[in-house]
Scaffold this motif. Structure first.
Motif, PDB file in Angstrom:
ATOM      1  N   TYR A  65       0.851  -1.239   0.106  1.00 46.85           N
ATOM      2  CA  TYR A  65      -0.050  -0.151  -0.205  1.00 46.85           C
ATOM      3  C   TYR A  65       0.927   1.226  -0.021  1.00 46.85           C
ATOM      4  O   TYR A  65       0.339   2.077  -0.472  1.00 46.85           O
ATOM      5  CB  TYR A  65      -0.947   0.017   0.994  1.00 46.85           C
ATOM      6  N   GLY A  66       2.078   1.359   0.582  1.00 48.08           N
ATOM      7  CA  GLY A  66       2.948   2.619   0.779  1.00 48.08           C
ATOM      8  C   GLY A  66       3.462   2.678  -1.032  1.00 48.08           C
ATOM      9  O   GLY A  66       3.490   3.772  -1.302  1.00 48.08           O
ATOM     10  N   ASN A  67       3.688   1.713  -1.595  1.00 52.46           N
ATOM     11  CA  ASN A  67       4.142   1.749  -3.031  1.00 52.46           C
ATOM     12  C   ASN A  67       3.078   2.317  -3.784  1.00 52.46           C
ATOM     13  O   ASN A  67       3.280   3.172  -4.701  1.00 52.46           O
ATOM     14  CB  ASN A  67       4.577   0.532  -3.334  1.00 52.46           C
ATOM     15  N   MET A  68       1.776   1.721  -3.516  1.00 52.74           N
ATOM     16  CA  MET A  68       0.664   2.226  -4.363  1.00 52.74           C
ATOM     17  C   MET A  68       0.365   3.784  -4.096  1.00 52.74           C
ATOM     18  O   MET A  68       0.144   4.438  -4.799  1.00 52.74           O
ATOM     19  CB  MET A  68      -0.518   1.700  -3.968  1.00 52.74           C
ATOM     20  N   ALA A  69       0.435   4.260  -2.875  1.00 53.35           N
ATOM     21  CA  ALA A  69       0.491   5.691  -2.343  1.00 53.35           C
ATOM     22  C   ALA A  69       1.421   6.596  -3.207  1.00 53.35           C
ATOM     23  O   ALA A  69       1.173   7.499  -3.477  1.00 53.35           O
ATOM     24  CB  ALA A  69       0.416   5.630  -0.898  1.00 53.35           C
ATOM     25  N   ARG A  70       2.785   5.954  -2.991  1.00 53.68           N
ATOM     26  CA  ARG A  70       3.809   6.780  -3.694  1.00 53.68           C
ATOM     27  C   ARG A  70       3.470   6.823  -5.300  1.00 53.68           C
ATOM     28  O   ARG A  70       3.702   7.851  -5.877  1.00 53.68           O
ATOM     29  CB  ARG A  70       5.060   5.779  -3.350  1.00 53.68           C
ATOM     30  N   ASP A  71       3.044   5.636  -5.926  1.00 61.92           N
ATOM     31  CA  ASP A  71       2.856   5.749  -7.390  1.00 61.92           C
ATOM     32  C   ASP A  71       1.534   6.775  -7.688  1.00 61.92           C
ATOM     33  O   ASP A  71       1.783   7.586  -8.421  1.00 61.92           O
ATOM     34  CB  ASP A  71       2.080   4.372  -7.770  1.00 61.92           C
ATOM     35  N   GLN A  72       0.569   6.951  -6.610  1.00 59.57           N
ATOM     36  CA  GLN A  72      -0.448   7.904  -6.922  1.00 59.57           C
ATOM     37  C   GLN A  72       0.069   9.460  -6.651  1.00 59.57           C
ATOM     38  O   GLN A  72      -0.471  10.192  -7.531  1.00 59.57           O
ATOM     39  CB  GLN A  72      -1.654   7.530  -5.949  1.00 59.57           C
ATOM     40  N   VAL A  73       0.830   9.505  -5.667  1.00 63.66           N
ATOM     41  CA  VAL A  73       1.203  10.892  -5.505  1.00 63.66           C
ATOM     42  C   VAL A  73       2.400  11.125  -6.737  1.00 63.66           C
ATOM     43  O   VAL A  73       2.073  12.364  -7.069  1.00 63.66           O
ATOM     44  CB  VAL A  73       2.151  10.944  -4.027  1.00 63.66           C
ATOM     45  N   ARG A  74       2.855  10.258  -7.401  1.00 61.37           N
ATOM     46  CA  ARG A  74       3.980  10.702  -8.592  1.00 61.37           C
ATOM     47  C   ARG A  74       3.029  10.840  -9.611  1.00 61.37           C
ATOM     48  O   ARG A  74       3.375  11.984 -10.477  1.00 61.37           O
ATOM     49  CB  ARG A  74       4.844   9.666  -8.633  1.00 61.37           C
ATOM     50  N   ALA A  75       1.654  10.158  -9.795  1.00 61.94           N
ATOM     51  CA  ALA A  75       1.141  10.552 -10.984  1.00 61.94           C
ATOM     52  C   ALA A  75       0.200  11.579 -10.894  1.00 61.94           C
ATOM     53  O   ALA A  75      -0.028  12.611 -11.811  1.00 61.94           O
ATOM     54  CB  ALA A  75       0.017   9.340 -11.349  1.00 61.94           C
ATOM     55  N   ASN A  76      -0.011  12.021  -9.557  1.00 53.26           N
ATOM     56  CA  ASN A  76      -1.221  13.193  -9.534  1.00 53.26           C
ATOM     57  C   ASN A  76      -0.839  14.317  -8.230  1.00 53.26           C
ATOM     58  O   ASN A  76      -1.215  14.162  -7.106  1.00 53.26           O
ATOM     59  CB  ASN A  76      -2.506  12.946  -9.086  1.00 53.26           C
ATOM     60  N   PRO A  77       0.517  14.847  -8.412  1.00 49.43           N
ATOM     61  CA  PRO A  77       1.021  15.578  -7.193  1.00 49.43           C
ATOM     62  C   PRO A  77       0.160  16.769  -6.864  1.00 49.43           C
ATOM     63  O   PRO A  77      -0.015  16.865  -5.656  1.00 49.43           O
ATOM     64  CB  PRO A  77       2.357  16.104  -7.678  1.00 49.43           C
ATOM     65  N   LEU A  78      -0.772  17.533  -7.614  1.00 54.64           N
ATOM     66  CA  LEU A  78      -1.769  18.571  -7.010  1.00 54.64           C
ATOM     67  C   LEU A  78      -2.688  17.951  -6.451  1.00 54.64           C
ATOM     68  O   LEU A  78      -3.028  18.443  -5.473  1.00 54.64           O
ATOM     69  CB  LEU A  78      -1.963  19.383  -8.409  1.00 54.64           C
ATOM     70  N   ALA A  79      -3.199  16.832  -6.706  1.00 55.21           N
ATOM     71  CA  ALA A  79      -4.274  16.118  -6.146  1.00 55.21           C
ATOM     72  C   ALA A  79      -3.821  15.863  -4.667  1.00 55.21           C
ATOM     73  O   ALA A  79      -4.580  15.832  -3.696  1.00 55.21           O
ATOM     74  CB  ALA A  79      -4.994  14.883  -6.913  1.00 55.21           C
ATOM     75  N   ALA A  80      -2.617  15.174  -4.794  1.00 54.42           N
ATOM     76  CA  ALA A  80      -2.153  14.635  -3.261  1.00 54.42           C
ATOM     77  C   ALA A  80      -1.958  15.849  -2.466  1.00 54.42           C
ATOM     78  O   ALA A  80      -2.280  15.724  -1.283  1.00 54.42           O
ATOM     79  CB  ALA A  80      -0.918  14.116  -3.844  1.00 54.42           C
ATOM     80  N   LEU A  81      -1.447  17.034  -3.055  1.00 58.80           N
ATOM     81  CA  LEU A  81      -1.147  18.152  -2.042  1.00 58.80           C
ATOM     82  C   LEU A  81      -2.646  18.671  -1.683  1.00 58.80           C
ATOM     83  O   LEU A  81      -2.789  19.077  -0.485  1.00 58.80           O
ATOM     84  CB  LEU A  81      -0.753  19.193  -2.764  1.00 58.80           C
ATOM     85  N   GLY A  82      -3.806  18.693  -2.405  1.00 62.93           N
ATOM     86  CA  GLY A  82      -4.865  19.257  -2.292  1.00 62.93           C
ATOM     87  C   GLY A  82      -5.361  18.126  -1.025  1.00 62.93           C
ATOM     88  O   GLY A  82      -6.235  18.953  -0.134  1.00 62.93           O
TER      89      GLY A  82
END
Length: 96
Positions: A65-82
């Motif tokens: 799950y940590g790797n999945m979250a890392r991949d999501q943040v790399r794919a959508n950095p603005l959404a992760a920041l929001g």
């Protein structure tokens, strides 16, 4: 001292036991204690094996799950920041 108290010791020692009956009783108790200790030791070993395999499974899930979250943040950095800002804002409001 009371005569009844001096003749009936609830905790006899090996020196107080007389004859073979007292010795046999103490040996029987020691054997029973060894059996109980062995049974408890086996139970602890079994529990340790189960906990060990469960903890390995949890660590694997955490890594996945940590790797999945890392991949999501790399794919959508603005959404992760929001999402991080919104979560911080909500927590700050709750803790006031």
């Amino acid at each position: 001292m009371n005569a009844e108290t001096s003749t009936q010791n609830p905790f006899p020692t090996s020196a107080e036991s007389s004859g073979t009956n007292g010795s046999a009783a103490l040996n029987g108790d020691a054997t029973r204690v060894r059996k109980i200790a062995q049974t408890l030791h086996e139970a602890v070993d079994t529990l340790e094996q189960k906990i060990g395999s469960s903890s390995e499974r949890v660590m694997g899930m955490q890594e996945e799950y940590g790797n999945m979250a890392r991949d999501q943040v790399r794919a959508n950095p603005l959404a992760a920041l929001g999402v991080a800002f919104a979560a911080g804002f909500i927590i700050a409001r709750i803790l006031r």
